[in-house]
Structure formats: C-alpha cells, structure tokens
Design a protein around this motif. Structure first.
Motif, mmCIF file in Angstrom:
data_model
loop_
_atom_site.group_PDB
_atom_site.id
_atom_site.type_symbol
_atom_site.label_atom_id
_atom_site.label_comp_id
_atom_site.label_asym_id
_atom_site.label_seq_id
_atom_site.Cartn_x
_atom_site.Cartn_y
_atom_site.Cartn_z
ATOM 1 N N GLU A 20 -4.868 3.048 -14.436
ATOM 2 C CA GLU A 20 -3.974 3.669 -13.393
ATOM 3 C C GLU A 20 -4.502 3.477 -11.896
ATOM 4 N N PRO A 21 -3.750 2.872 -11.228
ATOM 5 C CA PRO A 21 -4.550 2.827 -9.804
ATOM 6 C C PRO A 21 -5.217 4.160 -9.246
ATOM 7 N N ARG A 22 -6.311 4.026 -8.782
ATOM 8 C CA ARG A 22 -6.886 5.164 -7.981
ATOM 9 C C ARG A 22 -6.674 5.363 -6.583
ATOM 10 N N VAL A 23 -7.262 6.413 -6.008
ATOM 11 C CA VAL A 23 -7.221 6.604 -4.494
ATOM 12 C C VAL A 23 -8.259 5.892 -4.041
ATOM 13 N N GLY A 24 -7.816 5.033 -2.992
ATOM 14 C CA GLY A 24 -8.918 4.403 -2.239
ATOM 15 C C GLY A 24 -8.950 4.778 -0.514
ATOM 16 N N THR A 25 -9.579 3.919 0.126
ATOM 17 C CA THR A 25 -9.418 4.401 1.816
ATOM 18 C C THR A 25 -8.170 4.798 2.064
ATOM 19 N N ALA A 26 -7.955 5.932 3.020
ATOM 20 C CA ALA A 26 -6.901 6.252 3.737
ATOM 21 C C ALA A 26 -5.848 6.350 2.657
ATOM 22 N N ASP A 27 -5.884 6.752 1.547
ATOM 23 C CA ASP A 27 -4.828 7.100 0.619
ATOM 24 C C ASP A 27 -4.111 5.831 0.040
ATOM 25 N N SER A 28 -4.899 4.777 0.372
ATOM 26 C CA SER A 28 -4.582 3.523 -0.290
ATOM 27 C C SER A 28 -4.690 3.753 -1.894
ATOM 28 N N ARG A 29 -4.021 2.863 -2.859
ATOM 29 C CA ARG A 29 -4.109 2.698 -3.966
ATOM 30 C C ARG A 29 -4.544 1.484 -4.412
ATOM 31 N N ILE A 30 -5.923 1.612 -5.344
ATOM 32 C CA ILE A 30 -6.741 0.714 -5.793
ATOM 33 C C ILE A 30 -7.056 0.485 -7.092
ATOM 34 N N LEU A 68 -16.946 -9.075 -8.012
ATOM 35 C CA LEU A 68 -16.256 -7.683 -8.165
ATOM 36 C C LEU A 68 -15.013 -7.871 -7.238
ATOM 37 N N THR A 69 -13.788 -7.553 -7.763
ATOM 38 C CA THR A 69 -12.634 -7.795 -6.947
ATOM 39 C C THR A 69 -11.689 -6.558 -7.071
ATOM 40 N N GLU A 70 -11.099 -6.180 -5.628
ATOM 41 C CA GLU A 70 -10.270 -5.060 -5.854
ATOM 42 C C GLU A 70 -8.966 -5.423 -5.348
ATOM 43 N N LEU A 71 -7.879 -4.739 -5.956
ATOM 44 C CA LEU A 71 -6.416 -4.979 -5.261
ATOM 45 C C LEU A 71 -6.139 -3.624 -4.665
ATOM 46 N N VAL A 72 -5.763 -3.838 -3.375
ATOM 47 C CA VAL A 72 -5.320 -2.588 -2.573
ATOM 48 C C VAL A 72 -3.812 -2.880 -2.102
ATOM 49 N N GLN A 73 -3.351 -1.654 -2.272
ATOM 50 C CA GLN A 73 -1.777 -1.226 -1.729
ATOM 51 C C GLN A 73 -2.102 -0.152 -0.433
ATOM 52 N N SER A 74 -1.898 -0.698 0.691
ATOM 53 C CA SER A 74 -1.980 0.501 1.767
ATOM 54 C C SER A 74 -0.918 1.556 1.408
ATOM 55 N N SER A 75 -1.524 2.598 2.184
ATOM 56 C CA SER A 75 -0.599 3.621 2.162
ATOM 57 C C SER A 75 1.059 3.546 3.034
ATOM 58 N N GLN A 76 0.836 2.692 4.076
ATOM 59 C CA GLN A 76 1.885 2.338 4.748
ATOM 60 C C GLN A 76 2.907 1.870 4.213
#
Ligand code: CMX
Ligand code: CO
Length: 152
Positions: A122-132, A144-152
């Motif tokens: 499951e996505p975890r909480v990243g910087t500034a409430d993004s989902r990573i 090492l590769t991260e996928l990030v969905q910003s909170s905005q």
C-alpha cells in the motif's frame, strides 16, 4: 467541447522527475552546500519517522503539470534505517530517483505486472503528505526508484 489539453504520457503514468534523493550525514551542512553553490532554497523540511529520515526538499523548478522537481536531502534518524545502512556502505551520495504520477497505486500496479518488485503493498506517507511507493533497486538496474503522488 473543452479546449483543455488532453493529458498524455507513457502507459506507466509517470510524467516527470519529482526528485533525486541524496543521503547525507549532516542535513544542515548539505542544505548550506546547495544554497551556497546553486542558490536552491528549502521549500519544505520535516522528520518522517516511518522512513527514518530528517529531510529537506529544495526546489529546482516547477513543471507545467503543476508538479515540481526537487533535490531531497536525507539524514538518517536511526541506525537501522535504509539511509543509515546506505551511508555505512557507500558514504554520502545519490540514494534514489523519484518519478511523479497522478495515481501512485495504478502506476505501481502496472509496473509490478512487468516483473519489478514493489516494496510497499500500500502507498506510504511521504514528504508533505504525498503518497509514495518504492521499487526494488535490484529490479531497476541498481537504482532505488520511488513513485510519488503529490498531495495537491
Ligand atoms: N540504491 C541502490 N542499491 C541499493 C540501495 C540504494 N539506495 N539500497 C540498498 N541497495 C542494494 C544494496 O547495495 C544491496 O546490494 P547487494 O546485495 O548487491 O550487496 C541490496 O540492495 C540489499 O541492501 P541492504 O543494505 O541489505 O538493504 P535491505 O535489503 O535491507 O534494503 C531496500 C534495501 C531498498 C529494500 C531498502 O533500503 C528500502 O526498503 N528502501 C525504501 C525506503 C527508503 O529508502 N526510505 C528512505 C527515503 C524516504 C523518502 O524518499 O521519502
Ligand atoms: Co524520496
């Protein structure tokens, strides 16, 4: 009919480089290096206990899809964290790449179907409430590769 542009992009849904993560021993000294050398400023700073990091996001540029590109400076908060282990083995340097997506779960699912190990079910909480979500470096050519969905 709307004149809004139809969103396009690759099948993975990854549309931009969100950040490059850099492992460092002294966050304040690293921030100072990036400020003095390049003029990049800290947009956001926080402690993420789940990831075991004290971190700063330095803005490099905005992008036309509303996202932005950052340098993420990472100082470990505990000895058993991924960044502490990385520093012990490699010293300071590039730790990971992060690609931006509008839907991190869908991107992770599609990439997982192509035989890449997705480290977070499951996505975890990243910087500034993004989902990573992270992908295993051994399945990504050593990166090492991260996928990030910003909170905005
Ligand atoms: N980049 C490339 N390779 C890496 C790596 C990295 N950052 N970290 C570990 N590896 C490699 C190691 O070199 C090692 O390779 P060998 O087997 O050839 O020696 C292998 O992966 C296993 O390394 P390990 O030190 O034994 O580490 P673990 O297997 O315990 O963990 C990993 C590796 C990637 C699963 C773990 O670091 C992880 O889950 N990372 C995701 C979370 C994270 O990094 N959080 C911090 C950043 C938070 C943020 O960006 O917000
Ligand atoms: Co990151």
């Amino acid at each position: 009919m709307s004149d809004a542009p139809v969103p396009t992009g690759p099948f993975s849904g990854l549309t931009r480089l969100d950040h490059v993560g850099i492992a460092c021993r002294d966050l304040d000294a690293s921030i100072e290096f990036y400020r003095r050398t390049y003029g990049f400023e800290v947009e956001h700073q926080e402690v993420n206990e789940e990831q075991g990091v004290r971190e700063a996001m330095l803005l490099v540029n905005g992008t036309d899809d509303g996202g932005a590109t950052y340098i993420q400076l990472l100082e470990p908060t505990r000895d058993d964290s991924p960044v502490a282990k990385f520093l012990e083995r490699n010293g300071e340097g590039v730790h990971h790449l992060a690609f931006g997506t509008a839907d991190v779960a869908a991107s992770a699912e599609g990439i997982g179907e192509r035989g890449v190990r997705v480290l977070d079910a499951e996505p975890r909480v990243g910087t500034a409430d993004s989902r990573i979500v992270f992908l295993h470096p051994k399945d990504c050519g050593g990166v090492l590769t991260e996928l990030v969905q910003s909170s905005q």
